[in-house]
Every structure is written in C-alpha cells, then in structure tokens.
Write a protein that holds these residues in place. Structure first.
Motif, short mmCIF file in Angstrom:
data_model
loop_
_atom_site.label_atom_id
_atom_site.label_comp_id
_atom_site.label_asym_id
_atom_site.label_seq_id
_atom_site.Cartn_x
_atom_site.Cartn_y
_atom_site.Cartn_z
N SER A 85 0.83 -1.20 0.00
CA SER A 85 0.00 0.00 0.00
C SER A 85 0.87 1.25 0.00
CB SER A 85 -0.92 0.01 1.22
OG SER A 85 -1.81 -1.08 1.18
N VAL A 86 0.31 2.32 -0.58
CA VAL A 86 1.00 3.61 -0.65
C VAL A 86 0.26 4.62 0.22
CG1 VAL A 86 1.60 5.55 -2.16
CG2 VAL A 86 1.91 3.19 -2.96
N LEU A 87 1.02 5.44 0.93
CA LEU A 87 0.44 6.49 1.78
C LEU A 87 1.07 7.82 1.41
CD1 LEU A 87 -1.36 7.18 4.30
CD2 LEU A 87 0.71 6.88 5.68
N HIS A 88 0.24 8.86 1.25
CA HIS A 88 0.72 10.21 0.96
C HIS A 88 1.02 10.93 2.27
CE1 HIS A 88 -1.38 9.12 -2.74
NE2 HIS A 88 -0.71 10.09 -3.36
N LEU A 89 2.12 11.65 2.33
CA LEU A 89 2.49 12.51 3.45
C LEU A 89 2.47 13.95 2.95
CD1 LEU A 89 5.54 10.48 4.86
CD2 LEU A 89 3.10 10.14 5.34
N ARG A 90 1.69 14.81 3.59
CA ARG A 90 1.51 16.17 3.10
C ARG A 90 1.96 17.17 4.17
NH1 ARG A 90 -1.44 17.84 -1.06
NH2 ARG A 90 -2.40 15.76 -1.22
N PHE A 91 2.83 18.12 3.76
CA PHE A 91 3.34 19.16 4.66
C PHE A 91 3.03 20.53 4.05
CE2 PHE A 91 5.78 15.38 5.32
CZ PHE A 91 5.97 15.31 6.70
N ILE A 92 2.13 21.27 4.69
CA ILE A 92 1.80 22.62 4.19
C ILE A 92 2.87 23.60 4.64
CG2 ILE A 92 0.05 24.45 4.27
CD1 ILE A 92 -2.01 22.17 4.75
N HIS A 93 3.44 23.38 5.81
CA HIS A 93 4.58 24.18 6.29
C HIS A 93 5.78 23.23 6.35
CE1 HIS A 93 1.68 27.26 7.36
NE2 HIS A 93 0.99 26.35 8.01
N GLY A 117 -7.78 11.60 1.36
CA GLY A 117 -7.43 12.81 0.64
C GLY A 117 -7.88 12.74 -0.81
N PHE A 118 -7.60 13.80 -1.56
CA PHE A 118 -8.04 13.87 -2.95
C PHE A 118 -7.38 12.78 -3.79
CE2 PHE A 118 -7.92 15.60 -7.30
CZ PHE A 118 -9.26 15.90 -7.47
N TYR A 119 -6.10 12.46 -3.49
CA TYR A 119 -5.37 11.47 -4.27
C TYR A 119 -5.28 10.11 -3.56
CZ TYR A 119 -3.94 15.46 -7.10
OH TYR A 119 -3.95 16.58 -7.91
N GLY A 120 -5.92 9.98 -2.39
CA GLY A 120 -5.86 8.73 -1.64
C GLY A 120 -5.63 8.99 -0.17
N ASP A 121 -5.36 7.92 0.57
CA ASP A 121 -5.14 8.08 2.01
C ASP A 121 -3.87 8.90 2.26
OD1 ASP A 121 -7.37 6.61 2.42
OD2 ASP A 121 -6.33 4.76 3.00
N GLU A 122 -3.93 9.79 3.26
CA GLU A 122 -2.79 10.66 3.53
C GLU A 122 -2.68 11.00 5.01
OE1 GLU A 122 -3.37 14.28 1.33
OE2 GLU A 122 -4.93 15.02 2.68
#
Length: 341
Positions: A85-93, A117-122
């Motif tokens: 499985s792939v997981l997205h990690l998102r950092f706004i700052h 999230g929009f592209y998958g689990d994050e």
C-alpha cells in the motif's frame, strides 16, 4: 526562574523564559506539568491495516517526493511498505530539512492520523523519523501542553531532569493513602510522565486510573486548603459590627404589598448575623430571576443604615444600577432616607 532552578533542570535562559510562559517557574511546577495525551511509537502498523482517524505509526520507503504549488505551496511525499500500500504525506509548512528526510529511497517512520485525501489516504504533518537510525520506543510517548519554540523532546528532557533533581516527598500520610486506596505521589507522577511499556493509551486516558485519581485528590485538597486559609485571613480582619434596630426594616416590611418568603427570611437572618460579626462578611446570595434578591439586599442595607452607616449598592451595568436606584427610591424615600444614583 532562578539560576539554581535552571542549573537543576540543565536549561539555558532562553528555555527558562519559554517555560515561564507556561507558568513553570520551579522544578515542582515542571513535575506537575502533566501530559495532554500519549503517542504510541512502540510498534509499526502495516499501511494496509492502519485505521482512519486514529493516531498510528507506519514505516515505509519514500517512492516519490515533490513540491506542489496549487492550491498553495506544499511538500508531498509517498511511502510504500511491505503490504504494497501507498500512503501520501503532506506538509503545508515545511523546511529544506523535511525534503532531505523524505528523499526518494529513504526508509522512514511516520506517526499521525490517516485521512481520505483527494489522491488517496494521507497523513497531514505527521511526525517523521529515519527508520534506519532510530529504534522503536519502549513505552508510550507523553505529549505536553507547550508554547511556540518549545518542542516536545525538550519538554520531556526538562520534565525528566525535574523528576531526577527533587525529592518527591509525599504530601499525604500513609494511613490516609491506605484508607482512600490512593498510590504515592512519586509513583503517580513517574507513571504519568514515563508510563511502563505494559500501559496502553486507553488505560492512560482513563480518569479512573489510580495515578490520575491521586493527582485529582491533591488538586481538590489544595483548593479546599487555600479556601480555608483565605477564610482564616478574612476572619482575622477587622470590621465594625453592624447591629440594626429594626426600626426602618419593619416600616419597609409593613409597606410592602407582599410578605417575605421563608427562604428570604432565612437568608436575611443569616446576613444580619454575619453583619454583627467583628470581621468582614463574605457571602454570595444566589437565586433565580424574580426570586427576591433585591428586597433582601435592601433590607440588609437598612440594617447598616440603622447602625448609623451609609450604604453603597453596586451593580455591574449602568442600566441595572438605574433600575436599582428607581426601586430603592420607591422603597426608601417614604422612610425619609435619601437615595442617590
């Protein structure tokens, strides 16, 4: 914070100033700065099995990283583990150090809540560690209330220094602890700051845990003792005893179109008894709207006037003060008393 306290806690002036913003001025203050919650960094969960909306820790290899500019600048990385499985990690700052930590090919651990999230689990702004250079924690990790510029590792280090530097003498006798089935203070504090590996987040979040019960008991006891000390200080103060003759009070009662209720008569008697004491009165009269608090205040004022004093009645708003003025004027002027607003 004094230099002696800074030395005990092994901190510099900058850290001391940040601790003072949390009202932590002594090692004892630091010891009593309890965790808000706990994080579980003791085991890894496969991404495929990780629950949504619950903090968890996953581990995987970074397979993609990019800086996106729409809708705003942000760092996005993808990790994949053995479950496929792939997981997205998102950092706004983010900082350049984040980009180095998340370089493609690196194996990292991420702790946070997974959401759709929009592209998958994050995970948004997870805590990340290098999986190859850091071992798994042996017990749950406490998370403390803090201020800007004072991170959790620093706080944990300062708390541990405080626990090690001061004698945690118990505040309660053993006989009382046994009767109330409460643990010792030192045992409770050490458990909450550094929980043993056998404890779960659910157990530590339960207010019925004996360690929490012990600290709640101490907090309530301290409140009661402080109120008792305040009462002793108040009683030690001097005040003129006010003993009314009842002359004007009886005239007002005779002129009223209603009789006092039993409750009004009772509290008026208590207030008059307090006013006769040689120390200041400290009393709160509580009642619903229309229950007759104002007539009790007026009769209490007449008791002071009968004792030869002037009376000031204060109200929290100008409108209410004007309403009281009109009512007191209606009641008092027929008695020959002047009322001013």
């Amino acid at each position: 914070m004094t230099p002696e306290h800074q030395k005990l806690l092994k901190i510099n002036d900058a850290t001391a100033k940040k601790l003072e913003k949390l009202n932590l001025n002594t090692p004892w203050d630091v010891v009593l700065h309890l965790p808000l919650r706990y994080e579980d960094e003791t085991h890894i969960m496969p991404i495929a099995d990780a629950p949504l909306g619950t903090p968890c820790q996953v581990e995987g290899e970074v397979v993609h990283q990019e800086v996106q500019f729409k809708p705003r600048k942000q760092l996005v990385a993808q990790i994949r583990d053995g479950s496929g499985s792939v997981l997205h990690l998102r950092f706004i700052h983010f900082y350049p150090s984040h980009q180095k930590q998340l370089a493609v090919g690196k194996r990292i651990r991420a702790l946070g809540e997974i959401k759709h999230g929009f592209y998958g689990d994050e995970m948004i702004h997870p805590k990340i560690r290098d999986a190859e250079s850091s071992s798994l924690a042996e017990s749950l990790t406490p998370v403390y209330p803090t201020v800007n510029g004072l991170n959790q590792p620093t706080l944990r280090r300062v708390v541990q220094a405080a626990l090690d530097s001061i004698p945690l003498h118990d505040t309660l006798p053993n006989e009382l602890l046994g009767r109330l089935k409460l643990p010792h203070l030192a045992e409770s504090l050490r458990l909450l700051h550094a929980p043993p590996p056998s404890f779960t987040i659910h157990q530590l979040s339960n207010g019925a845990l004996p360690a929490w019960q012990r600290l709640k008991f101490d907090e309530l006891l301290a409140q009661q003792l402080s109120m008792r000390l305040a009462r002793q200080k108040r009683i030690s103060g001097q005040a003129k005893p006010l003993r009314g003759t009842g002359e004007w009070s009886q005239k007002l009662l005779s002129a009223l179109p209603f009789a006092l209720t039993a409750g009004q008569q009772r509290v008026l008697a208590e207030i008059r008894a307090d006013m006769q004491q040689p120390h200041p009165m400290h009393r709160l009269l509580q009642g619903d709207v229309g229950s007759g608090k104002t007539i009790v205040a007026a009769l209490s004022a007449l008791t002071a006037i009968e004792a030869g004093c002037q009376v000031a009645v204060m109200a929290p708003t100008e409108i209410l003060a004007e309403q009281h003025y009109a009512k007191f004027k209606q009641w008092f002027e027929p008695l020959g008393l002047s009322v001013a607003w």
